[in-house]
Every structure is written in structure tokens, then in C-alpha cells.
Design a protein around this motif. Structure first.
Motif, PDB file in Angstrom:
ATOM      1  N   TRP A  10      21.971 -22.511 -22.595  1.00 51.34           N
ATOM      2  CA  TRP A  10      23.477 -22.050 -23.148  1.00 51.34           C
ATOM      3  C   TRP A  10      23.129 -21.510 -23.939  1.00 51.34           C
ATOM      4  O   TRP A  10      23.753 -20.091 -24.351  1.00 51.34           O
ATOM      5  CB  TRP A  10      23.067 -23.298 -24.378  1.00 51.34           C
ATOM      6  N   ARG A  11      21.786 -20.782 -24.332  1.00 50.24           N
ATOM      7  CA  ARG A  11      20.960 -19.684 -25.018  1.00 50.24           C
ATOM      8  C   ARG A  11      21.599 -18.484 -24.117  1.00 50.24           C
ATOM      9  O   ARG A  11      22.182 -17.327 -24.894  1.00 50.24           O
ATOM     10  CB  ARG A  11      19.661 -19.735 -25.089  1.00 50.24           C
ATOM     11  N   ASP A  12      20.951 -18.449 -23.305  1.00 49.51           N
ATOM     12  CA  ASP A  12      21.956 -17.178 -22.046  1.00 49.51           C
ATOM     13  C   ASP A  12      23.052 -17.351 -22.644  1.00 49.51           C
ATOM     14  O   ASP A  12      23.510 -15.937 -22.308  1.00 49.51           O
ATOM     15  CB  ASP A  12      21.160 -17.347 -20.578  1.00 49.51           C
ATOM     16  N   LEU A  47      18.598 -19.380 -41.633  1.00 51.25           N
ATOM     17  CA  LEU A  47      17.982 -20.068 -40.726  1.00 51.25           C
ATOM     18  C   LEU A  47      16.440 -19.084 -40.006  1.00 51.25           C
ATOM     19  O   LEU A  47      16.347 -17.806 -40.282  1.00 51.25           O
ATOM     20  CB  LEU A  47      19.051 -20.200 -39.560  1.00 51.25           C
ATOM     21  N   LEU A  48      15.485 -19.494 -39.956  1.00 53.16           N
ATOM     22  CA  LEU A  48      13.936 -18.936 -38.950  1.00 53.16           C
ATOM     23  C   LEU A  48      14.701 -18.521 -37.947  1.00 53.16           C
ATOM     24  O   LEU A  48      14.201 -17.648 -37.895  1.00 53.16           O
ATOM     25  CB  LEU A  48      12.910 -20.528 -39.013  1.00 53.16           C
ATOM     26  N   ASP A  49      15.259 -19.289 -37.366  1.00 55.29           N
ATOM     27  CA  ASP A  49      15.675 -18.758 -36.087  1.00 55.29           C
ATOM     28  C   ASP A  49      17.338 -18.116 -35.351  1.00 55.29           C
ATOM     29  O   ASP A  49      17.632 -18.774 -34.507  1.00 55.29           O
ATOM     30  CB  ASP A  49      15.885 -20.403 -34.721  1.00 55.29           C
ATOM     31  N   TYR A  50      17.282 -17.561 -36.407  1.00 55.19           N
ATOM     32  CA  TYR A  50      19.046 -16.511 -36.156  1.00 55.19           C
ATOM     33  C   TYR A  50      18.713 -15.542 -35.417  1.00 55.19           C
ATOM     34  O   TYR A  50      17.218 -14.640 -35.640  1.00 55.19           O
ATOM     35  CB  TYR A  50      19.110 -16.330 -37.994  1.00 55.19           C
ATOM     36  N   ASP A  51      18.933 -15.346 -34.775  1.00 54.29           N
ATOM     37  CA  ASP A  51      19.635 -14.280 -33.802  1.00 54.29           C
ATOM     38  C   ASP A  51      21.224 -14.585 -33.448  1.00 54.29           C
ATOM     39  O   ASP A  51      21.663 -15.134 -33.575  1.00 54.29           O
ATOM     40  CB  ASP A  51      19.188 -14.795 -32.248  1.00 54.29           C
ATOM     41  N   PRO A  52      21.740 -12.914 -33.294  1.00 60.63           N
ATOM     42  CA  PRO A  52      22.925 -12.998 -33.540  1.00 60.63           C
ATOM     43  C   PRO A  52      23.933 -13.673 -32.662  1.00 60.63           C
ATOM     44  O   PRO A  52      25.364 -14.083 -32.829  1.00 60.63           O
ATOM     45  CB  PRO A  52      23.236 -11.492 -34.108  1.00 60.63           C
ATOM     46  N   CYS A  53      23.267 -13.256 -31.333  1.00 63.49           N
ATOM     47  CA  CYS A  53      24.297 -14.267 -30.057  1.00 63.49           C
ATOM     48  C   CYS A  53      24.640 -16.071 -30.408  1.00 63.49           C
ATOM     49  O   CYS A  53      25.757 -15.765 -30.546  1.00 63.49           O
ATOM     50  CB  CYS A  53      23.632 -13.952 -28.928  1.00 63.49           C
ATOM     51  N   SER A  54      23.053 -15.909 -30.959  1.00 60.53           N
ATOM     52  CA  SER A  54      23.740 -17.758 -30.555  1.00 60.53           C
ATOM     53  C   SER A  54      24.133 -17.954 -32.039  1.00 60.53           C
ATOM     54  O   SER A  54      24.965 -19.111 -32.107  1.00 60.53           O
ATOM     55  CB  SER A  54      21.650 -18.337 -30.828  1.00 60.53           C
TER      56      SER A  54
END
Length: 441
Positions: free
Chosen positions: A320-322, A412-419
């Protein structure tokens, strides 16, 4: 604050250029760390280390990424998320120093600082950007580098672009189609071990940048917010410490010591405690751990302990992340606009006060409010919590989904733009996939 006009940058540039008679400096490379803050399975690092020349590892804290306004009252990053980044960079520096290298740290715009620092370098190596904001910085840097090339290396996904089973620039918009192609035609390559020793630093480059690290105040946060950010609420699911060492420890603890992987499918929708999920997402977001390393550990677990639906499901979630990484690569800025990928023109009519109550956990819905307060205080929220609060904002309150995405980006600590943006545009039903409206009662 160390900026492009700072004495630290000037000193570092002088030290680099003053050694131009040194062979180690003439063939020097710079490794620009961005969202790949690890030594294990770092393909940009492996590329930079291929020749025996000197290598200068660099990290630049860009002020545009911190206490700056974005959408509907949100900021680029809370101080708590910035703290996790500072911890991760600190750990990266220690790891590099243990291998005979170091990490030069600056504060400023990378496209302005790096051309000064890299005046005598032949090459700057960086992990390839996926989204436009990060790509723009890389393009500006490439134009400003003199007699020095910018080498972009793909990394950060479990499947490499040529191995994902479909065109990485035009993936199916349905996850199941992407997953089936990846599992049927694709392959996951083995992770690359961290180097035991690093190439030497360029001659005479012992400037202050090799010891400098900004504080939260340097990054633009007020004393009160900075002080609160370094405190951990005891009600949080666990303490998140940035860095590759902490990431590897969490992987070993959750998967092998606590033996949670075998039960993952049945416990994954929990909301309390540290055991119901791997909690690796904050480290994955900053590249403190590689998804291929997680996959490899799961393979080891299957070989040594048990292989079942739960062990498959962890890799399913990484797929899912990919999917969102390659969706962002395929669709570009469509994941950031109101109408999403499908270009829907329906206006959003939710009220600003409804958005504010949602942010503060004052909607009157106990499940939504508890999750939103957890996010603000700890920087974390469970996956099921995120699905519920997003559905509530979009379908119950009618608020523009982008305002929710921007709030998540801040906290969110786990922020990345794609996800983050990929999940939000999908939650709004703007990718062509099935729309899921959650019942929060």
C-alpha cells in the motif's frame, strides 16, 4: 541560525576550496541526505561510495519545512515532528562518525547552501524526489551547481520502479490491480548492507558544520512549544525516538522479541498500546529504516517461526505504501488539488468552525475527539483512527479534505507527502477507487 550567508558556510566553502591541490578534494563527492536518514540499504549512499574518492555527507534543515503556514491554519511541521527529525539526524551523524566520516549540517535553502559548500566537488548524490515541492528544489540546485553534476538515485520504496510489475509512471489507480501486478510480475530486491567504513572526508573540511546542530528555536519555534515538544505524554502508545538505531530496535522488538508478527492480521486495527502494529511508520517516513529491510526481516521470521496470513499482511501494508509512492510519481500534483485525480468539481461547504473543532477534538463524537487529541499531543494516531477521523471530516462535516491532510502533515511523526496526501485524496473518493464512509458511533 546557519544560513547561506553564515560564517559556517563561508568557512566550509573556504576549507573545501583551499585544498584544491589535494587529490582527495579534487574528486570529492557530496552525499545530500534528505528523507533517507540511514546507512543500511541506502542506494544513494551506495552510489556515492562506489569510488575511492572523498565524500562529504550533508544535511540541510530547510526553514520552509517547519514553523511556516500552509492551509487553513496548519503549519508545515509541529515542533514535535521537528524533534523526531533532529533525533534522526543526530543518530545519523553518530553512525557516520563511527565509520570514519561525519555529517555537515546547515540551516537554509539547500539550493543556495549546497552550491557554496560544493564548490570543489565533482558530484552531488541525492535520493530522487517524488513530489513536486521536493523536485523543484532539486532542479534549482542542479542549475546552480558549477562544474558539478547532480546524481539522483531512486530509493525508499519496497519495489524498485523497474520491478513493480507495471509502468511506474502510469500505475493502475486501483490498489488491487497494482498489488496483483507487483506480486505477479514484480520482484523485491534484497537490501544492501551498510558500509563498514565510509570514504574519507575531504581534506581540511573540519569546519563547525561537522558539529553544528540546530535547536527547535533555530528552526523557528517558540520557547514554550519547543519545551513541550521534548516531553512525552505517558498516555501515548509508545515513545518514538528518531534514528536508524531506534528503528532497528523497534523492528527486532516487535517482530522477534514480542513475537507480534504472527498475530498481526487479527490485532492490526487496535488503537491502544504499542503491540497492535509495528509502529515503524515514523522511521519509514524519514528513511531511518528501509521497507526492504522490513520485508527481509519478515522473510526471516517466516523461515524461522511461522508463515501465515499475518506475515503476508505486513508486506501487504508496505505494498500500500508503495502504491501511494508510485501514484504520486504517476499523477503528480493531482494528489494535492481539491478535485483530486478524477478532477471532481463539487464545492466543499464545510464551515471553518467545524474544521477547528475537529482539529481540537471538540466535535462531540467521542471516537473522533479522542483520536484527534492523541494526534495533537503525541504525533501519532492508529490507522483505524485515521480512517475514521478522515471520513468524519469529509462526509459528516463536508470540509475540504486538503485541510485535513494539511493538519496531519503538521502533526504526524510519520508524515511523508505520498502516503499522507495519497491516503487523504483516496479517503475523499477522488482517485476512482471505492469510497469508504466509516461509522464512528
Amino acid at each position: 541560525v546557519v544560513s547561506s550567508s553564515s560564517p559556517v558556510v563561508a568557512e566550509f566553502s573556504l576549507l573545501m576550496s583551499s585544498s584544491k591541490d589535494s587529490s582527495s578534494s579534487l574528486c570529492a563527492k557530496t552525499l545530500w541526505f534528505r528523507w533517507d536518514l540511514r546507512l543500511d540499504d541506502n542506494l544513494a549512499l551506495a552510489t556515492a561510495c562506489r569510488t575511492g574518492s572523498s565524500l562529504l555527507p550533508v544535511y540541510v534543515f530547510d526553514p520552509r519545512h517547519f514553523n511556516m503556514p500552509t492551509l487553513a491554519g496548519a503549519r508545515k511541521s509541529s515542533a514535535r515532528r521537528a524533534r523526531f527529525l533532529l533525533e534522526s539526524v543526530t543518530n545519523l551523524r553518530r553512525s557516520l562518525e563511527a565509520r570514519g566520516s561525519g555529517l555537515a549540517v546547515f540551516v537554509g535553502r539547500p539550493e543556495e547552501i549546497l552550491p557554496e559548500v560544493c564548490q570543489e566537488c565533482q558530484e552531488v548524490v541525492v535520493q530522487e524526489a517524488v513530489c513536486s515541492e521536493e523536485q523543484i528544489v532539486q532542479r534549482k540546485l542542479a542549475k546552480r551547481l558549477k562544474d558539478c553534476k547532480l546524481t539522483r538515485v531512486w530509493g525508499g520504496s519496497m519495489y524498485m520502479p523497474d520491478d513493480c510489475g507495471c509502468s511506474p509512471d502510469n500505475i493502475p489507480l486501483l490498489f488491487t490491480s497494482f498489488k496483483n501486478k507487483a506480486e505477479g510480475r514484480g520482484r523485491i530486491q534484497n537490501p544492501v548492507d551498510a558500509p563498514e567504513r565510509m570514504p574519507p572526508l575531504p581534506s581540511l573540511s573540519e569546519g563547525d558544520a561537522l558539529s553544528f546542530l540546530p535547536t527547535l528555536q533555530h528552526l523557528g519555534y517558540a520557547e514554550e512549544e519547543a519545551a513541550a515538544a521534548v516531553e512525552d505524554d505517558p498516555r501515548g502508545v509508545m515513545r518514538f525516538e528518531g534514528g536508524e538505531d531506534a528503528a532497528m530496535h523497534r523492528l527486532q522488538k516487535w517482530m522477534f522479541q514480542d513475537d507480534k508478527l504472527k498475530d498481526y492480521f487479527d490485532i492490526r486495527n487496535g488503537m491502544l498500546g504499542d503491540g497492535y502494529s509495528s509502529k515503524l511508520s515514523p522511521w519509514l517516513a524519514l528513511g531511518c529504516i528501509s521497507p526492504r529491510r522490513v520485508w527481509k526481516a519478515a522473510q526471516k521470521y517466516e523461515k524461522e517461526r511461522v508463515k501465515n496470513k499475518s506475515t503476508y499482511w505486513l508486506i501487504f501494508e508496505l505494498t500500500w505504501r508503495d502504491f501511494f509512492i508510485f501514484m504520486a510519481r504517476s499523477q503528480g500534483d493531482k494528489i494535492f488539488v481539491p478535485g483530486g485525480i478524477i478532477g471532481d468539481k463539487t464545492p466543499w461547504r464545510g464551515r471553518p468552525d467545524a474544521l477547528l473543532k475537529w482539529k481540537d477534538g471538540r466535535t462531540g463524537d467521542p471516537l473522533v475527539d479522542a483520536n484527534m487529541r492523541e494526534l495533537k499531543v503525541t504525533g501519532f494516531m492508529s490507522n483505524r483512527g485515521r480512517q475514521n477521523v478522515a471520513s468524519y471530516l469529509i462526509f459528516d462535516l463536508g470540509v475540504d479534505w486538503r485541510y485535513g491532510a494539511a493538519h496531519f502533515e503538521e502533526h504526524l511523526l510519520d508524515y511523508d507527502p505520498c502516503s499522507n496526501w495519497g491516503n487523504w485524496v483516496a479517503a475523499a473518493g477522488l482517485t476512482g477507487q471505492r469510497v469508504n464512509k466509516f461509522n464512528t458511533k
